[in-house]
Design a protein around this motif. Structure first.
Motif, mmCIF file in Angstrom:
data_model
loop_
_atom_site.group_PDB
_atom_site.id
_atom_site.type_symbol
_atom_site.label_atom_id
_atom_site.label_comp_id
_atom_site.label_asym_id
_atom_site.label_seq_id
_atom_site.Cartn_x
_atom_site.Cartn_y
_atom_site.Cartn_z
ATOM 1 N N MET A 129 0.868 -1.139 0.507
ATOM 2 C CA MET A 129 -0.339 0.629 0.071
ATOM 3 C C MET A 129 0.862 1.040 0.054
ATOM 4 S SD MET A 129 -3.367 -0.351 -0.247
ATOM 5 C CE MET A 129 -4.205 0.812 1.596
ATOM 6 N N LYS A 130 0.512 2.400 -0.943
ATOM 7 C CA LYS A 130 1.355 3.445 -1.048
ATOM 8 C C LYS A 130 1.420 4.081 0.484
ATOM 9 C CE LYS A 130 2.075 4.134 -5.898
ATOM 10 N NZ LYS A 130 1.866 5.204 -6.407
ATOM 11 N N LEU A 131 1.752 5.057 0.698
ATOM 12 C CA LEU A 131 1.482 6.041 1.970
ATOM 13 C C LEU A 131 2.477 7.334 1.850
ATOM 14 C CD1 LEU A 131 4.265 5.880 4.405
ATOM 15 C CD2 LEU A 131 3.617 3.342 4.048
ATOM 16 N N PHE A 132 2.002 8.186 2.244
ATOM 17 C CA PHE A 132 3.163 9.074 2.512
ATOM 18 C C PHE A 132 2.357 9.780 3.952
ATOM 19 C CE2 PHE A 132 -1.672 11.366 0.883
ATOM 20 C CZ PHE A 132 -1.799 12.335 1.829
ATOM 21 N N TRP A 133 3.186 11.302 4.588
ATOM 22 C CA TRP A 133 3.589 11.639 5.792
ATOM 23 C C TRP A 133 4.019 13.201 5.017
ATOM 24 C CZ3 TRP A 133 2.537 12.975 10.388
ATOM 25 C CH2 TRP A 133 2.920 13.804 11.184
ATOM 26 N N LYS A 134 2.605 14.120 5.970
ATOM 27 C CA LYS A 134 3.276 15.103 5.572
ATOM 28 C C LYS A 134 2.807 16.234 6.429
ATOM 29 C CE LYS A 134 3.232 19.603 2.579
ATOM 30 N NZ LYS A 134 4.312 19.658 2.133
ATOM 31 N N GLY A 135 3.695 16.715 7.242
ATOM 32 C CA GLY A 135 3.361 18.390 7.911
ATOM 33 C C GLY A 135 3.651 19.146 7.857
ATOM 34 N N ASN A 136 3.216 19.850 7.881
ATOM 35 C CA ASN A 136 3.094 21.622 7.003
ATOM 36 C C ASN A 136 1.943 21.295 6.054
ATOM 37 O OD1 ASN A 136 4.818 23.021 9.012
ATOM 38 N ND2 ASN A 136 6.337 22.119 8.104
#
Length: 293
Positions: A129-136
């Protein structure tokens, strides 16, 4: 070397190992109380020369079918000495003794050490499964409401995935770093802390999203999963999840989503400063101890 169940006196050592894992960003300290309170969770430590040098957990899930191998941690001064391998063999023996049907684990695709151990013990890759983390992320102005999204309940969420079996590999549902068999009971249990949304029924395409707010290093984070049948539904669901994260005043967003889609793509604000990776799920069925290092 002594491998045994943890004792309360081991907690400071467990937390110290965790603080020196993943560059200080290990989530375990925020989950440890829940883990040790779970009657289906079995936490083990390795004591070597009077010191706790490693630990890992076996969580029995899916109604007693699956042994979930998780939270393998080795003290940074004792890595590459075979402790992870010894602990893995111990967890497999425990799974065998409990007559479990299979063992599973997830890891990031970049985690070569865990992937190597999984391969060595005879596990095979089941899904990604693809994932991404995004702050700001709060400055992102992009919005896509081309496909209407509405709140739904856990039964509707289950029905959506059950009616679209191609969305889940072997009927396995992924959320956060976990993977469970798709059942109505699972979604009912998730409703205690998760919220669910789906696209309006149009007869074509569609998407399901579900997520919850959790504490990540003393700050709220929104963690969600999106299963989508088509690109427009995916982007509408993603746009909606970004809005929900803002409403929850989350400091960051972690999103797992179906492999065919790109979360970054042409979306302004998601091109830069976004950590992108893939979750990999491994599985092995009985017998568990047939292979050696």
């Amino acid at each position: 070397m002594d491998i045994r169940e943890y004792q309360l006196s081991d907690i400071p050592a467990i937390l110290e190992i965790s603080r020196r894992t993943w560059g200080g960003y290990d989530q375990l300290p925020y989950e440890l109380d829940e883990l040790i309170a779970n009657p289906n969770s079995f936490l083990y430590v390795i004591e070597y020369k009077g010191r706790i040098v490693a630990f890992a957990n076996l969580n029995v899930i899916d109604g007693g079918k699956t042994g979930w191998l998780e939270h393998m941690r080795v003290h940074f001064r004792y890595r590459k000495r075979g402790f992870a391998w010894a602990m893995t063999q111990h967890l497999l023996a425990e799974a065998e003794a409990r007559n479990l049907n299979r063992v599973r684990l997830t890891t990031a695709i970049e985690n070569e050490a865990t992937r190597q151990i999984a391969t060595q013990i005879g596990m095979h890759q089941v899904l990604q499964m693809k994932l991404f983390w995004k702050g700001n992320y709060r400055g992102i102005r992009w919005k896509d409401d081309s496909v209407p999204i509405r709140a739904c309940n856990s039964d509707e969420a289950y029905d959506f995935l059950n009616a679209n079996p191609d969305l889940t590999t072997d009927g396995i549902v992924v959320y956060y770093w976990h993977a469970f068999d798709l059942t109505r009971e699972l979604f009912s249990s998730l409703s205690n802390k998760f919220r669910f949304w789906r696209t309006e029924e149009t007869g074509q395409g569609g998407a399901l999203a579900f997520g919850y707010s959790q504490i990540f290093h003393d700050a709220p984070m929104w963690a969600s999963t999106i299963y989508a049948l088509d690109v427009p539904s995916f982007y509408s669901a993603l746009s909606h999840q970004l809005q929900v994260a803002k409403e929850e005043q989350a400091e960051g967003m972690l999103c797992f989503h179906s492999p065919p889609f790109q979360a970054g793509g042409e979306i302004p604000g998601l091109k830069r400063g976004t950590f992108a990776s893939s979750l990999v799920l491994f599985e092995k069925r009985r017998p568990f101890l047939s292979l050696q290092k």
